[in-house]
Motif scaffolding. Structure first.
Motif, mmCIF file in Angstrom:
data_model
loop_
_atom_site.group_PDB
_atom_site.id
_atom_site.type_symbol
_atom_site.label_atom_id
_atom_site.label_comp_id
_atom_site.label_asym_id
_atom_site.label_seq_id
_atom_site.Cartn_x
_atom_site.Cartn_y
_atom_site.Cartn_z
ATOM 1 N N ALA A 51 14.388 44.190 -16.001
ATOM 2 C CA ALA A 51 14.610 43.221 -14.930
ATOM 3 C C ALA A 51 16.053 42.728 -14.913
ATOM 4 N N TYR B 146 14.643 38.530 -13.167
ATOM 5 C CA TYR B 146 15.383 39.158 -12.060
ATOM 6 C C TYR B 146 16.135 38.102 -11.261
ATOM 7 N N LEU C 269 13.060 47.814 -10.269
ATOM 8 C CA LEU C 269 12.244 46.866 -11.020
ATOM 9 C C LEU C 269 10.767 47.269 -10.981
ATOM 10 N N ALA D 141 19.062 43.454 -11.576
ATOM 11 C CA ALA D 141 19.561 42.334 -10.770
ATOM 12 C C ALA D 141 21.019 42.576 -10.406
#
Length: 488
Positions: free
Chosen positions: A431, A385, A471, A435
């Motif tokens: 992940a 991330y 997430l 982001a």
């Protein structure tokens, strides 16, 4: 004066990149030439050490972006071919240096079946755009949401998410933002409604990409290692992936809808929506529609019924569109070949780790089995991330997935408590897609930011909140489906 300042700034940036590249080459050379005993891996060969040095070069180059990401990947494959393959220069070959790789296999990273699946996604997107199918779908899909501002926002989130499952996130964001132009004309200039609608596009494009294997490159990278016949051989197909990721994406889009409304409430309660765009009527439109339907059906129907796998299905739209002239040689230039090179470079790194025996040597020397599965899961997700917010999510996945595939092999049955290796590797794909807190995090973010309607702190606020919640929920879902052994 302004031009002189711009030239000076450009020159400064170029010099910075040159110094970064020189520093990376020095570090790589040091790792390349260290005594093999310095790495703490029993029985490390010279070839394996070279693979480690190449990995260091790739990691630092992708992190600093001193050279383009695709150039890094091409460099990886070139260096591997000339230094650690059976056809390498003579000075790099001698007795006792370890197992050399097959140069054909290194080059074949660019023609991996997963790459064909990726190409199919690009080709479908180009065909949809040329025929006007994307405009036709957007125009008709938005109608059921009515004219209430909040519902229009939800419509754009869901439609963008749906589109990004089958065509590139970047193309989806660019397309959907063009549809917002007439909407903005109906909204007050000083209200937050414009920010809400603009932010909905990158958020939905990033999250929507998780829904199918072809939605975003990290999915394909994870899938390659999960389905590798010589590795995990889990046989996760299109429908398996969608069975748990599609519902997750819908839930995340609904949550993002409420979060965006919380941060950027509409002052105008209704929007009179009109989506303009040219739709090309004629037989080619029908070719595109029918091919889309056939391709998606073959992707979702199990291989046990059709006898054809997901990667092979990807050849069908490319063949049909080429024969019928829907896609021309000029259209192929629109394919983002740089991203494909980047993915191939990641595959080459994985090949080097496994083909040289480095993976096995690392497993034997590092006590991965003593590590807590929860710690591995949490750390890998957080690292992915963090990195994906600053460098390409494809590059991040290409770096982390091969390493984690090795780590998971070393932990053996111990990963059963969190659902197995699939939880770790699919977690990386999740992940990477969550982001999105900075303009540089993803191309959809950059496109939205370029409109001038979204400030960096707006993107940070919405992107960070939506991303962290997505997430956490994504990892919780992976844990529970792992407990149910849904993925075998």
């Amino acid at each position: 004066m302004a031009e002189e300042k711009s030239n000076a700034l450009s020159s400064h940036v170029e010099m910075k990149k040159v110094w970064e590249l020189l520093a990376i080459l020095v570090v790589t050379a040091i790792v390349w030439n260290l005594p093999t005993g310095s790495f703490g891996i029993d029985g490390l060969t010279v070839v394996q050490q070279r693979i480690i040095a190449i990995f260091v070069f790739a990691t630092l180059s992708w992190l600093t972006e001193c050279i383009p990401a695709w150039a890094t990947s091409l460099s990886i494959m070139t260096i591997m071919c000339v230094t650690v393959s059976k056809n390498a220069f003579g000075i790099f070959k001698s007795d006792g240096i370890g197992d050399l790789l097959d140069s054909k296999e290194i080059m074949a990273s660019f023609a991996d079946p997963i790459i064909m699946l990726f190409l199919a996604g690009f080709v479908l997107a180009i065909a949809a755009s040329k025929s006007g199918l994307d405009t036709l779908l957007a125009r008709n899909l938005i109608k059921p949401f009515g004219q209430k501002s909040e519902n229009v926002l939800l419509g754009f989130l869901l439609i963008t998410g749906l589109f990004s499952m089958f065509i590139s996130n970047t193309a989806t964001a660019a397309l959907m933002l063009t549809f917002l132009a007439p909407v903005f004309a109906a909204l007050p200039a000083n209200g937050k409604g414009r920010i809400a609608l603009t932010m909905s596009i990158p958020v939905a494009a990033n999250l929507g990409g998780m829904g199918t294997p072809i939605g975003t490159p990290p999915n394909l990278i994870a899938l390659k290692y999960l389905n590798d016949p010589e590795g995990l051989n889990m046989n996760i197909d299109f429908i398996h992936w969608m069975a748990f990721m599609f519902p997750l994406v819908i839930i995340l889009l609904l949550l993002s809808w409420r979060l965006i409304l919380h941060f950027f409430p509409f002052t105008q309660k209704t929007i009179h929506l009109k989506i303009d765009g040219e739709v090309h009527r004629g037989w080619r439109m029908w070719v595109v529609i029918i091919t889309f339907i056939i391709t998606i059906l073959l992707w979702v129907i199990p291989k046990s019924v059709t006898g054809i796998d997901t990667n092979t299905v990807s050849m069908i739209p490319m063949g049909i569109f080429a024969i019928t002239g829907v896609i021309t040689a000029k259209d192929l230039q629109e394919i983002n070949w740089s991203v494909i090179w980047m993915v191939a470079g990641g595959f080459a790194i994985g090949l080097g780790m496994n083909g040289s025996g480095l993976a096995d040597a690392a497993i034997e020397s590092i006590p991965f089995g003593e590590w807590s599965p929860i710690v591995i899961l949490a750390i890998s997700g957080l690292i992915c991330y963090f990195l994906s917010n600053f460098i390409s999510n494809t590059a991040t996945a290409a770096l982390l997935v091969p390493i984690l595939a090795v780590v998971c092999r070393g932990m053996g049955d111990k990963l059963g408590s969190i659902g197995g290796t699939s939880t770790i590797l699919i977690g990386i794909a999740i992940a990477a897609s969550t982001a999105m807190c900075l303009p540089i995090s993803t191309p959809p973010n950059a496109i939205a930011y370029s409109t001038g309607l979204v400030k960096q702190n707006d993107m940070l606020k919405a992107g960070l909140t939506c991303g962290i919640i997505s997430l956490v929920l994504g990892y919780i879902l992976l844990y529970f489906i792992g407990q149910l052994h849904f993925l075998g």
